[in-house]
Enzyme design. Structure first.
Site, PDB file in Angstrom:
ATOM      1  N   VAL A  65      20.397 119.983  60.403  1.00 64.85           N
ATOM      2  CA  VAL A  65      20.926 118.929  59.466  1.00 64.85           C
ATOM      3  C   VAL A  65      20.142 117.941  59.398  1.00 64.85           C
ATOM      4  O   VAL A  65      20.143 117.620  58.061  1.00 64.85           O
ATOM      5  CB  VAL A  65      22.645 118.947  59.339  1.00 64.85           C
ATOM      6  CG1 VAL A  65      23.541 120.377  59.361  1.00 64.85           C
ATOM      7  CG2 VAL A  65      22.852 117.741  60.217  1.00 64.85           C
ATOM      8  N   TYR A 164      29.351 104.640  64.144  1.00 60.30           N
ATOM      9  CA  TYR A 164      29.421 105.572  63.485  1.00 60.30           C
ATOM     10  C   TYR A 164      30.614 105.563  62.601  1.00 60.30           C
ATOM     11  O   TYR A 164      30.880 106.317  61.613  1.00 60.30           O
ATOM     12  CB  TYR A 164      30.290 106.303  64.494  1.00 60.30           C
ATOM     13  CG  TYR A 164      31.212 107.482  64.757  1.00 60.30           C
ATOM     14  CD1 TYR A 164      30.327 108.450  64.641  1.00 60.30           C
ATOM     15  CD2 TYR A 164      32.392 106.991  65.126  1.00 60.30           C
ATOM     16  CE1 TYR A 164      31.670 109.835  64.164  1.00 60.30           C
ATOM     17  CE2 TYR A 164      33.395 108.095  64.615  1.00 60.30           C
ATOM     18  CZ  TYR A 164      33.066 109.416  64.685  1.00 60.30           C
ATOM     19  OH  TYR A 164      33.565 110.229  63.995  1.00 60.30           O
TER      20      TYR A 164
END
Length: 241
Positions: A65, A164
């Site tokens: 990706v 994150y």
């Protein structure tokens, strides 16, 4: 070919293990042909084998990706195989390293932030935009972005992870933007939180199974045409942004 054209096809990114594999299993069990998107060839092949052993129609798609060329090639492969795409589950994601204060906001390693964003946010945009032409050919296309409640600015759950957690906040915002842009189309876009699931991400030290974590994604992937758009959901309902 007629059978393939009459069968709904779902692409699950990062489907070679954990929640992604469980989502693939769940969609396959209700009749979808599943495209297993993964960059590791051996793991991708193993996942496809496991799905086929469970009588699920599955095929592998090489997919990184973070690479434009890989994403474009994956879209071409799905077009050749199925002609359209009914469901896209953007599941591929990384946590990024945490050692040495890499995700402490006071000592944040910006290269870690860039790496996490490249997969968790930019990767979703790359894949989604490459797959939209195929999704537009489906009768009831659905996009599910796998997020997490660590991205909720209201809840602020989990440990401090300043690469994150913001990546999931941004993913939620991007999801809302896609939903707004596609509001007058038949493409329904939502974000899902699988909960605290026992995977390699959590060191397999969590109360929920991958199948339990996959349930909300499967639900959003099979919403009726009047289903919600641009929301953030877990098993219990709407999650605050």
């Amino acid at each position: 070919m007629d059978r393939v054209n009459d069968t709904k096809t779902a692409l699950v990114t990062g489907a070679n293990k954990g929640i992604g594999l469980a989502i693939a299993q769940g969609l396959g069990a209700i009749g979808f042909t599943v495209a297993v998107g993964a960059r590791d060839g051996a793991r991708r092949k193993e996942a496809v084998g496991r799905l086929r052993a469970a009588d699920i129609d599955a095929f592998g798609v090489a997919l990184d990706v973070t690479c434009d060329d890989s994403v474009a090639a994956a879209a071409a492969a799905i077009e050749r195989r199925a002609g359209r795409l009914d469901v896209l589950v953007n599941n591929a994601g990384i946590s990024g390293p945490t050692d040495g204060g890499a995700q402490d906001p006071t000592t944040l390693d910006l290269d870690v932030v860039r790496t996490v964003l490249d997969t968790n946010v930019f990767g979703v945009v790359r894949v989604t935009n490459a797959m939209l032409p195929l999704l537009s050919r489906a009768g009831s296309p659905r996009i599910v972005n796998m997020s997490g409640n660590m991205g909720s600015l209201t809840l602020q759950t989990g440990p401090i992870m300043a690469a994150y957690a913001p990546s999931k906040s941004m993913l939620n915002s991007v999801t809302a933007q896609y939903a707004r842009r596609l509001a007058d189309t038949h493409v329904i876009v939502n974000a899902a939180c699988p909960g605290y699931v026992a995977t390699d991400f959590t060191g397999f030290n969590a109360p929920r199974t991958p199948a339990q974590g996959a349930a909300i994604a499967i639900r959003l992937a099979t919403l009726p045409d009047d289903g919600p758009r641009g929301g953030f959901f877990d098993d219990e309902g709407v999650i605050p942004w």
